[in-house]
Design a protein around this motif. Structure first.
Motif, PDB file in Angstrom:
ATOM      1  N   VAL B 110       0.857  -1.188   0.000  1.00 27.40           N
ATOM      2  CA  VAL B 110       0.000   0.000   0.000  1.00 27.40           C
ATOM      3  C   VAL B 110       0.892   1.237   0.000  1.00 27.40           C
ATOM      4  N   LYS B 111       0.452   2.255  -0.737  1.00 24.61           N
ATOM      5  CA  LYS B 111       1.277   3.453  -0.894  1.00 24.61           C
ATOM      6  C   LYS B 111       0.511   4.692  -0.502  1.00 24.61           C
ATOM      7  N   THR B 136      -3.349   4.879  -2.319  1.00 22.72           N
ATOM      8  CA  THR B 136      -4.457   4.953  -1.379  1.00 22.72           C
ATOM      9  C   THR B 136      -4.992   6.363  -1.175  1.00 22.72           C
ATOM     10  N   PHE B 199      -5.846  -2.070   3.471  1.00 19.44           N
ATOM     11  CA  PHE B 199      -5.095  -1.557   4.626  1.00 19.44           C
ATOM     12  C   PHE B 199      -4.951  -2.628   5.701  1.00 19.44           C
ATOM     13  N   ALA B 202      -2.428  -5.328   4.732  1.00 20.17           N
ATOM     14  CA  ALA B 202      -1.132  -4.931   4.159  1.00 20.17           C
ATOM     15  C   ALA B 202       0.041  -5.382   5.028  1.00 20.17           C
ATOM     16  N   GLY B 205       4.205  -1.168   3.548  1.00 20.25           N
ATOM     17  CA  GLY B 205       3.755   0.180   3.220  1.00 20.25           C
ATOM     18  C   GLY B 205       4.897   0.953   2.575  1.00 20.25           C
ATOM     19  N   SER B 207       6.034   4.983   1.509  1.00 18.72           N
ATOM     20  CA  SER B 207       5.698   6.396   1.678  1.00 18.72           C
ATOM     21  C   SER B 207       6.847   7.268   1.201  1.00 18.72           C
ATOM     22  N   CYS B 231      -0.827   3.551   6.062  1.00 21.42           N
ATOM     23  CA  CYS B 231       0.351   3.013   5.363  1.00 21.42           C
ATOM     24  C   CYS B 231       1.598   3.005   6.247  1.00 21.42           C
ATOM     25  N   PRO B 235       1.309  -1.825   8.358  1.00 22.37           N
ATOM     26  CA  PRO B 235       2.174  -2.901   7.832  1.00 22.37           C
ATOM     27  C   PRO B 235       3.382  -3.144   8.748  1.00 22.37           C
ATOM     28  N   LEU B 238       7.941  -0.898   6.532  1.00 24.95           N
ATOM     29  CA  LEU B 238       7.696   0.436   5.966  1.00 24.95           C
ATOM     30  C   LEU B 238       8.946   0.897   5.223  1.00 24.95           C
TER      31      LEU B 238
END
Lengths: 215, 474
Positions: B110-111, B136, B199, B202, B205, B207, B231, B235, B238
């Motif tokens: 997920v971003k 997301t 989410f 996940a 993540g 970012s 995010c 998770p 990260l």
């Protein structure tokens, strides 16, 4: 150390000329002029707690200012329709004195999975500090606040702010925090400006944010 | 950074955008709303200019000592249990992220919206490696569902209005609620429901970060919806891809930048959510944290004494919202993840001026200066544009332009030749269309009329009129 690291640092040295030693950089940093105001409201002339209440409500948080002894009844009233309540460790027990005997109370022990948190109706926490100027509540996820996921996944969040936790502005609030901890700054319920740049409440975070300010 | 395939130079791209009436209505509406709100949010702080000058000074100091602060950031992130990676360019960053996702045993991530990963084309790189990246952010979701491109730094789907978004959700979102209308709260609720299970399940993540604090090793993600919190919190792994210019020396600097950024970008006193974390916190959030420090042209930009100021940018997008060129041409015409005035100076510096679009971007401005005025870190965008223009002209002086200036020199040196030339020009009025504008000149002058009209010459020059009405020709 990686070749990429050395090459990027070498490129930076080439681009900026000779770099000052860290101690010289620190001295130059300390000497930077900071002519801005560290607070935009003078706590001796302004009721910063009232300002916090007004600004938090501006962003559609449900805000109530009350005496400390009124907190248990106010919590009970606010959560009356929330099906189950998550209680982080370290929450002052007196806050829960008004809850009905049959209230569904959930503990994060053992830690709940994200899906488990999604089945919880709401969460009650304290906070680390609040910011009057911006209407912001800051959690440092210490005692009575729970790990970050607890105040993220459930759709209802009630936070109790003590009046002495309200800082006039961002600078004072940041100075009261321990940077080593994780933090969440919350200004109103989840929102988006992605459709026509108009603020709309209610996306992924809790859609209901209640703030009780206890004098 | 991707130069979108087959992207024409700015004038051609802008010409077709300007012809799109719906696009112009959407942009005018959105930018007018945000301009008014921003002005109000900024006016609340009577020391805005002092905050702005302090932010500029902090950023300039940091850039002048960038190596020192990056090494300090690395030390403190590592001490807090994170891992730091360095990436010279986009491909290296994408490889690092791809390997980290694989090491975590995941095939999806997920971003939260990140300009740095837009710039490196990470989603495409992950897809090529068989990894699904799920955007997301609501606007990114709108872009992804519509197989579209982002057109704004903050609101990538600014070119779409609520009716278009509603239609898109009803058609392209498999689990859209029955009876979904164009009402923005309903659209937001549909996005919430659509992404919820992603989410909750996940494991990785991805970012960027708005700021990285050297003396504490803290990273910040500033957002509105809560997708960023999801995010960077849920998770176990990260990965944060962060441009080297995002570093700030000290925790204290946040008091300046958190005052400037929300008011400049969404015109709020504070955005709904900001997450701050340092490395790994046992029992809270990701237990496997990786910071990827990205160069990708930034050190080249740092080497340019005038252009370097573009590295102060905090991606607020206030300059887009006030720009008359952006408002009419839209973000796509800039052919870069960074559109608008800041994009016009950043993209050619990060990518070089090898392509038609990058060579034309320094000219995508009327130099009105509104961008400089609203910039919270006082980037003098017109100054950089003018510098880039003069360099571009030095590099590619056009043959016909040289010929025109040589000819004008010849004509202007003699009053007799000037009078003759003016008489000839007046005859040229006959090619003008309605409204006295010439829509198309023959080559090589067509290079001018391709993108603008030329005014028809007057029937009589000033010199001719003076001679006729005042007599002696003296």
């Amino acid at each position: 150390m990686s070749a990429a690291r050395e090459e990027i640092l070498a490129r930076i040295r080439a681009a900026t000329g000779v770099q000052a030693a860290p101690a010289e950089a620190d001295a130059a940093y300390a000497a930077l002029p900071r002519p801005y105001r560290r607070a935009h409201h003078d706590p001796s002339a302004t009721d910063v707690v009232a300002l916090f209440a007004e600004r938090a409500a501006d962003y559609r948080a449900v805000v109530t200012r009350l005496r400390a002894d009124e907190v248990p009844a106010a919590i009970a009233a606010a959560v009356a329709t929330v099906p189950s309540l998550l209680l982080p460790d370290g929450l002052p027990p007196e806050w829960l004195a008004g809850l009905p005997a049959d209230a569904q109370l959930v503990r994060d022990d053992p830690p709940l999975s994200p899906a488990g948190l999604d089945r919880v109706g709401g969460v009650i926490t304290g906070c680390a500090v609040a910011i009057a100027e911006t209407g912001t509540v800051v959690l440092d996820h210490g005692a009575g606040q729970g790990r970050r996921a607890l105040t993220l996944v459930p759709d209802f969040h009630l936070v109790v702010v003590r009046a002495d936790q309200v800082a006039a502005d961002i600078a004072d609030a940041l100075a009261r925090l321990d940077p080593g901890r994780p933090h969440t700054l919350i200004s109103g319920p989840s929102a988006t400006s992605d459709i026509e740049l108009i603020r709309v409440e209610g996306v992924h975070g809790p859609r209901n944010l209640h703030i009780l300010i206890a004098d | 950074m991707p130069t979108y395939l087959g992207m024409p130079a700015f004038p051609q791209a802008a010409k077709s955008a300007v012809g799109n009436a719906q696009l112009r209505r959407n942009l005018t509406h959105a930018t007018t709303v945000i301009r008014t709100k921003r002005a109000k949010a900024v006016a609340e702080l009577d020391d805005w200019e002092q905050l702005r000058q302090t932010a500029k000074a902090i950023k300039d100091h940091t850039l002048a000592n960038l190596g020192t602060y990056l090494v300090r950031l690395e030390e403190n992130v590592t001490r807090a249990g994170g891992h730091v990676h360095w990436a010279r360019d986009a491909a290296e960053a994408n490889d690092i992220v791809t390997n980290l996702v694989r090491q975590a045993g995941a095939d999806r991530a997920v971003k939260v919206k990140s300009m740095a990963t837009q710039e490196t084309g990470l989603n495409e790189a992950l897809e090529a490696a068989g990894i699904t990246a799920i955007e997301t952010d609501l606007a990114e979701l709108i872009v992804q569902l519509g197989h579209d491109r982002p057109s704004h730094i903050l609101v990538p789907a600014i070119h779409r209005n609520r009716a278009e978004i509603g239609q898109l959700f009803r058609v392209a979102m498999a689990d859209a609620p029955a009876g979904l209308t164009d009402d923005p709260p309903q659209l937001a609720a549909a996005a919430r429901q659509h992404l919820r299970n992603e989410f909750l399940a996940a494991t990785v993540g991805i970012s960027g970060a708005n700021f990285a604090v050297a003396d504490t090793g803290s990273l910040l993600v500033v957002e509105s919806e809560g997708n960023g919190r999801m995010c960077v919190t849920l998770p176990n792994t990260l990965i944060s891809v962060v441009g080297v210019e995002k570093v700030l020396p000290s925790w204290r600097d946040l008091e300046v930048f958190l005052a400037l950024l929300p008011r400049s970008s969404t015109a709020e006193r504070m955005n709904p959510y900001t997450t701050i974390w340092s490395g790994v916190t046992p029992g809270d959030g990701p237990q496997d944290f990786h910071l990827v420090l990205l160069d990708n042209g930034r050190t080249d930009t740092l080497a340019d004494a005038t252009g370097r100021q573009a590295l102060r940018c905090i991606r607020c997008s206030a300059c887009l919202n006030v720009c008359p060129v952006y408002e009419r041409a839209g973000g796509h015409a800039y052919g870069s993840p960074y559109p608008g005035p800041i994009g016009a100076i950043l993209s050619p510096q990060l990518r070089g001026v090898g392509s038609a679009i990058d060579a034309s971007l320094p000219f995508a401005s009327s130099l009105c200066g509104a961008c400089y005025e609203v910039c919270p870190v006082a980037i003098n965008i017109p100054e950089v544009l003018v510098e880039q223009r003069s360099r571009s002209v030095e590099n590619h002086r056009h043959f016909s332009e040289r010929a025109v200036f040589a000819a004008s020199g010849y004509v202007l040196r003699s009053p007799r030749r000037l009078a003759l030339a003016q008489r000839a020009a007046s005859l040229g009025r006959h090619v003008a269309g309605r409204g006295g504008r010439i829509r198309r000149l023959p080559p090589p002058l067509s290079a001018w009329t391709d993108t603008r009209d030329a005014p028809a010459p007057p029937p009589e020059s000033f010199r001719a009129w003076w001679a006729r009405t005042r007599g002696t020709g003296k």
